[in-house]
Design a protein around this motif. Structure first.
Motif, PDB file in Angstrom:
ATOM      1  N   ALA A 160      47.575  42.897  22.675  1.00 49.24           N
ATOM      2  CA  ALA A 160      47.495  41.484  23.042  1.00 49.24           C
ATOM      3  C   ALA A 160      47.949  41.338  24.477  1.00 49.24           C
ATOM      4  CB  ALA A 160      48.379  40.652  22.111  1.00 49.24           C
ATOM      5  N   GLU A 161      47.837  40.112  24.960  1.00 46.94           N
ATOM      6  CA  GLU A 161      48.246  39.837  26.341  1.00 46.94           C
ATOM      7  C   GLU A 161      49.052  38.537  26.326  1.00 46.94           C
ATOM      8  OE1 GLU A 161      44.776  39.693  28.849  1.00 46.94           O
ATOM      9  OE2 GLU A 161      45.921  38.673  30.408  1.00 46.94           O
ATOM     10  N   ALA A 162      50.203  38.535  26.975  1.00 45.77           N
ATOM     11  CA  ALA A 162      50.996  37.310  27.100  1.00 45.77           C
ATOM     12  C   ALA A 162      50.490  36.561  28.319  1.00 45.77           C
ATOM     13  CB  ALA A 162      52.470  37.666  27.245  1.00 45.77           C
ATOM     14  N   CYS A 163      49.868  35.390  28.108  1.00 43.36           N
ATOM     15  CA  CYS A 163      49.163  34.707  29.208  1.00 43.36           C
ATOM     16  C   CYS A 163      49.986  33.633  29.887  1.00 43.36           C
ATOM     17  CB  CYS A 163      47.883  34.093  28.682  1.00 43.36           C
ATOM     18  SG  CYS A 163      46.749  35.366  28.135  1.00 43.36           S
ATOM     19  N   VAL A 164      50.820  32.952  29.129  1.00 45.07           N
ATOM     20  CA  VAL A 164      51.579  31.848  29.707  1.00 45.07           C
ATOM     21  C   VAL A 164      52.761  31.503  28.793  1.00 45.07           C
ATOM     22  CG1 VAL A 164      50.191  29.997  28.620  1.00 45.07           C
ATOM     23  CG2 VAL A 164      51.336  29.552  30.805  1.00 45.07           C
ATOM     24  N   VAL A 165      53.820  30.993  29.415  1.00 48.84           N
ATOM     25  CA  VAL A 165      54.994  30.544  28.668  1.00 48.84           C
ATOM     26  C   VAL A 165      55.326  29.124  29.103  1.00 48.84           C
ATOM     27  CG1 VAL A 165      57.454  30.942  28.209  1.00 48.84           C
ATOM     28  CG2 VAL A 165      55.912  32.895  28.515  1.00 48.84           C
ATOM     29  N   VAL A 166      55.494  28.247  28.124  1.00 47.95           N
ATOM     30  CA  VAL A 166      55.888  26.867  28.411  1.00 47.95           C
ATOM     31  C   VAL A 166      57.185  26.586  27.669  1.00 47.95           C
ATOM     32  CG1 VAL A 166      55.286  24.424  28.059  1.00 47.95           C
ATOM     33  CG2 VAL A 166      53.519  26.047  28.785  1.00 47.95           C
ATOM     34  N   SER A 167      58.126  25.957  28.363  1.00 42.36           N
ATOM     35  CA  SER A 167      59.361  25.552  27.702  1.00 42.36           C
ATOM     36  C   SER A 167      59.682  24.098  28.014  1.00 42.36           C
ATOM     37  CB  SER A 167      60.533  26.441  28.136  1.00 42.36           C
ATOM     38  OG  SER A 167      61.710  26.019  27.452  1.00 42.36           O
ATOM     39  N   ASN A 168      60.216  23.400  27.037  1.00 43.86           N
ATOM     40  CA  ASN A 168      60.663  22.019  27.236  1.00 43.86           C
ATOM     41  C   ASN A 168      62.057  21.988  27.867  1.00 43.86           C
ATOM     42  OD1 ASN A 168      61.651  23.154  24.764  1.00 43.86           O
ATOM     43  ND2 ASN A 168      62.451  21.154  24.245  1.00 43.86           N
ATOM     44  N   ASN A 169      62.666  23.180  27.994  1.00 43.57           N
ATOM     45  CA  ASN A 169      64.043  23.274  28.457  1.00 43.57           C
ATOM     46  C   ASN A 169      64.084  24.088  29.756  1.00 43.57           C
ATOM     47  OD1 ASN A 169      66.742  23.888  28.815  1.00 43.57           O
ATOM     48  ND2 ASN A 169      66.921  25.117  26.952  1.00 43.57           N
TER      49      ASN A 169
ATOM     50  N   LEU B  21      47.804  35.359  24.213  1.00 41.83           N
ATOM     51  CA  LEU B  21      48.885  34.568  23.616  1.00 41.83           C
ATOM     52  C   LEU B  21      49.514  33.606  24.622  1.00 41.83           C
ATOM     53  CD1 LEU B  21      50.730  37.522  21.805  1.00 41.83           C
ATOM     54  CD2 LEU B  21      48.852  36.120  20.922  1.00 41.83           C
ATOM     55  N   GLY B  22      49.704  32.361  24.187  1.00 37.79           N
ATOM     56  CA  GLY B  22      50.463  31.387  24.960  1.00 37.79           C
ATOM     57  C   GLY B  22      51.717  31.050  24.171  1.00 37.79           C
ATOM     58  N   PHE B  23      52.851  31.061  24.819  1.00 37.71           N
ATOM     59  CA  PHE B  23      54.118  30.855  24.106  1.00 37.71           C
ATOM     60  C   PHE B  23      54.716  29.477  24.379  1.00 37.71           C
ATOM     61  CE2 PHE B  23      53.756  35.415  24.537  1.00 37.71           C
ATOM     62  CZ  PHE B  23      54.214  35.886  23.317  1.00 37.71           C
ATOM     63  N   LEU B  24      55.321  28.922  23.357  1.00 36.48           N
ATOM     64  CA  LEU B  24      56.165  27.734  23.504  1.00 36.48           C
ATOM     65  C   LEU B  24      57.549  28.116  23.004  1.00 36.48           C
ATOM     66  CD1 LEU B  24      53.837  24.870  22.143  1.00 36.48           C
ATOM     67  CD2 LEU B  24      54.569  25.211  24.498  1.00 36.48           C
TER      68      LEU B  24
ATOM     69  N   TYR C 202      60.613  27.079  19.300  1.00 35.11           N
ATOM     70  CA  TYR C 202      60.262  25.837  20.007  1.00 35.11           C
ATOM     71  C   TYR C 202      60.788  24.677  19.175  1.00 35.11           C
ATOM     72  CZ  TYR C 202      57.442  22.523  22.722  1.00 35.11           C
ATOM     73  OH  TYR C 202      57.026  21.502  23.530  1.00 35.11           O
ATOM     74  N   MET C 203      61.661  23.873  19.783  1.00 34.70           N
ATOM     75  CA  MET C 203      62.391  22.862  19.016  1.00 34.70           C
ATOM     76  C   MET C 203      61.744  21.473  19.015  1.00 34.70           C
ATOM     77  SD  MET C 203      64.467  24.965  17.956  1.00 34.70           S
ATOM     78  CE  MET C 203      65.658  24.047  16.992  1.00 34.70           C
ATOM     79  N   LYS C 204      60.525  21.389  19.540  1.00 37.56           N
ATOM     80  CA  LYS C 204      59.847  20.093  19.563  1.00 37.56           C
ATOM     81  C   LYS C 204      58.666  20.112  18.595  1.00 37.56           C
ATOM     82  CE  LYS C 204      59.470  17.523  22.871  1.00 37.56           C
ATOM     83  NZ  LYS C 204      59.754  16.114  23.077  1.00 37.56           N
ATOM     84  N   LYS C 205      58.350  18.912  18.074  1.00 37.82           N
ATOM     85  CA  LYS C 205      57.195  18.848  17.186  1.00 37.82           C
ATOM     86  C   LYS C 205      55.925  18.969  18.030  1.00 37.82           C
ATOM     87  CE  LYS C 205      55.889  16.893  12.898  1.00 37.82           C
ATOM     88  NZ  LYS C 205      55.623  15.751  12.093  1.00 37.82           N
ATOM     89  N   ILE C 206      54.948  19.676  17.502  1.00 36.08           N
ATOM     90  CA  ILE C 206      53.684  19.857  18.224  1.00 36.08           C
ATOM     91  C   ILE C 206      52.866  18.574  18.114  1.00 36.08           C
ATOM     92  CG2 ILE C 206      51.543  21.227  18.236  1.00 36.08           C
ATOM     93  CD1 ILE C 206      54.033  22.756  19.074  1.00 36.08           C
TER      94      ILE C 206
ATOM     95  N   GLY D 297      56.476  38.759  34.915  1.00 37.75           N
ATOM     96  CA  GLY D 297      55.291  38.399  35.703  1.00 37.75           C
ATOM     97  C   GLY D 297      54.299  37.530  34.943  1.00 37.75           C
ATOM     98  N   ILE D 298      54.793  36.782  33.958  1.00 41.17           N
ATOM     99  CA  ILE D 298      53.928  35.897  33.168  1.00 41.17           C
ATOM    100  C   ILE D 298      54.090  34.470  33.703  1.00 41.17           C
ATOM    101  CG2 ILE D 298      53.473  35.009  30.820  1.00 41.17           C
ATOM    102  CD1 ILE D 298      55.020  37.578  29.832  1.00 41.17           C
ATOM    103  N   PRO D 299      52.984  33.750  33.956  1.00 40.12           N
ATOM    104  CA  PRO D 299      53.119  32.375  34.427  1.00 40.12           C
ATOM    105  C   PRO D 299      53.996  31.554  33.478  1.00 40.12           C
ATOM    106  CG  PRO D 299      50.809  33.046  34.417  1.00 40.12           C
ATOM    107  CD  PRO D 299      51.589  34.153  33.786  1.00 40.12           C
ATOM    108  N   ALA D 300      54.964  30.831  34.042  1.00 40.73           N
ATOM    109  CA  ALA D 300      55.920  30.098  33.197  1.00 40.73           C
ATOM    110  C   ALA D 300      56.095  28.678  33.726  1.00 40.73           C
ATOM    111  CB  ALA D 300      57.260  30.833  33.204  1.00 40.73           C
ATOM    112  N   PHE D 301      56.115  27.719  32.804  1.00 43.47           N
ATOM    113  CA  PHE D 301      56.200  26.315  33.197  1.00 43.47           C
ATOM    114  C   PHE D 301      57.239  25.575  32.369  1.00 43.47           C
ATOM    115  CE2 PHE D 301      51.886  27.829  33.852  1.00 43.47           C
ATOM    116  CZ  PHE D 301      51.672  27.494  35.184  1.00 43.47           C
ATOM    117  N   HIS D 302      58.000  24.740  33.049  1.00 48.83           N
ATOM    118  CA  HIS D 302      58.885  23.804  32.346  1.00 48.83           C
ATOM    119  C   HIS D 302      58.113  22.509  32.181  1.00 48.83           C
ATOM    120  CE1 HIS D 302      62.170  20.600  32.715  1.00 48.83           C
ATOM    121  NE2 HIS D 302      62.100  20.991  31.461  1.00 48.83           N
ATOM    122  N   MET D 303      57.865  22.087  30.954  1.00 48.32           N
ATOM    123  CA  MET D 303      57.131  20.847  30.715  1.00 48.32           C
ATOM    124  C   MET D 303      57.884  20.023  29.692  1.00 48.32           C
ATOM    125  SD  MET D 303      53.317  22.497  30.638  1.00 48.32           S
ATOM    126  CE  MET D 303      52.419  21.023  30.971  1.00 48.32           C
ATOM    127  N   SER D 304      58.382  18.858  30.146  1.00 50.39           N
ATOM    128  CA  SER D 304      59.196  18.048  29.247  1.00 50.39           C
ATOM    129  C   SER D 304      59.010  16.575  29.565  1.00 50.39           C
ATOM    130  CB  SER D 304      60.668  18.416  29.394  1.00 50.39           C
ATOM    131  OG  SER D 304      61.150  17.887  30.620  1.00 50.39           O
TER     132      SER D 304
END
Ligand code: GRF
Length: 199
Positions: free
Chosen positions: A31-40, A6-9, A91-95, A53-60
């Motif tokens: 399941a496995e939580a593989c990555v988290v991305v947030s616009n915030n 699973l990848g989360f937004l 996730y508050m942004k349009k995909i 311990g899940i890789p996490a990225f801010h991408m905006s």
């Protein structure tokens, strides 16, 4: 058996994401939580991911002013982390098209109302609960659906119902629905793992 990856937004609190992670940690979800991305950058979801311990990225747009480029970067992050599914959790942004194309039929969202009612543009967060109360509906509850290019439009996978009480405010209704969201998302994902729900 290989675990569902699973990848989360997520944009804000990430409590739905946390409920899914908790279900994984307790063995209720294979399941496995593989990555988290947030616009915030301030999203609690990023903090939660780091704690787990899940890789996490801010991408905006701060780093990617071109929205297509941002979308491609998000898609690549999901691919690099071998995600099978993209899980939208508040996730508050349009995909964008890159994510939609690369993960067609494999992006899920949770909506805090019984779709197809109270969906579409502008129908998010408390706006949804206010509309349910204003309409005098007797029940509400979360919906898990597949994401396509139109807001809240894709195939409905699961729902659970809660009563709307006479003296409900949008806050009390939101809290009752959120409690069910936390149960429904992990349960639906396990149904997908078990093959009872087909994407
Ligand atoms: C939830 O109500 C969800 O239905 C909606 O956004 C809210 C997210 O809450 N899409 P959280 O970030 O998971 O705590």
């Amino acid at each position: 058996m290989t675990k569902l990856k699973l990848g989360f937004l997520a944009s804000h609190g990430g409590s739905n994401m946390q409920a899914i992670i908790d279900a994984i940690n307790s063995g209720d979800l294979d399941a496995e939580a593989c990555v988290v991305v947030s616009n915030n950058s301030e999203s609690k979801a990023l903090e939660r991911a780091e704690k787990e311990g899940i890789p996490a990225f801010h991408m905006s747009s701060a780093a990617y002013p071109d929205s297509d480029e941002l979308d491609r970067a998000i898609a690549m992050t999901m691919i690099e982390h071998n995600c099978d599914l993209v899980i939208l959790a508040g996730y508050m942004k349009k995909i964008g098209v890159a994510v939609l194309r690369l993960f067609k039929g494999r992006i899920l969202n949770i909506h805090p109302a019984l779709l197809p009612k109270y969906g579409g543009k502008g129908m998010y967060g408390n706006n949804v609960h206010k509309a349910v109360i204003a309409a005098g509906d007797k029940e509400s509850g979360p919906t898990i659906h597949v994401v396509d290019a139109v807001y809240d439009n894709g195939k409905i996978l699961s729902q659970s119902k809660v009563p709307v009480l006479e003296d409900d405010t949008f806050e009390t209704l939101a809290a009752r629905v959120l409690e069910q969201e936390h149960i429904l998302y992990a349960k639906t994902l396990q149904e997908i793992v078990d093959g009872n729900i087909k994407l």
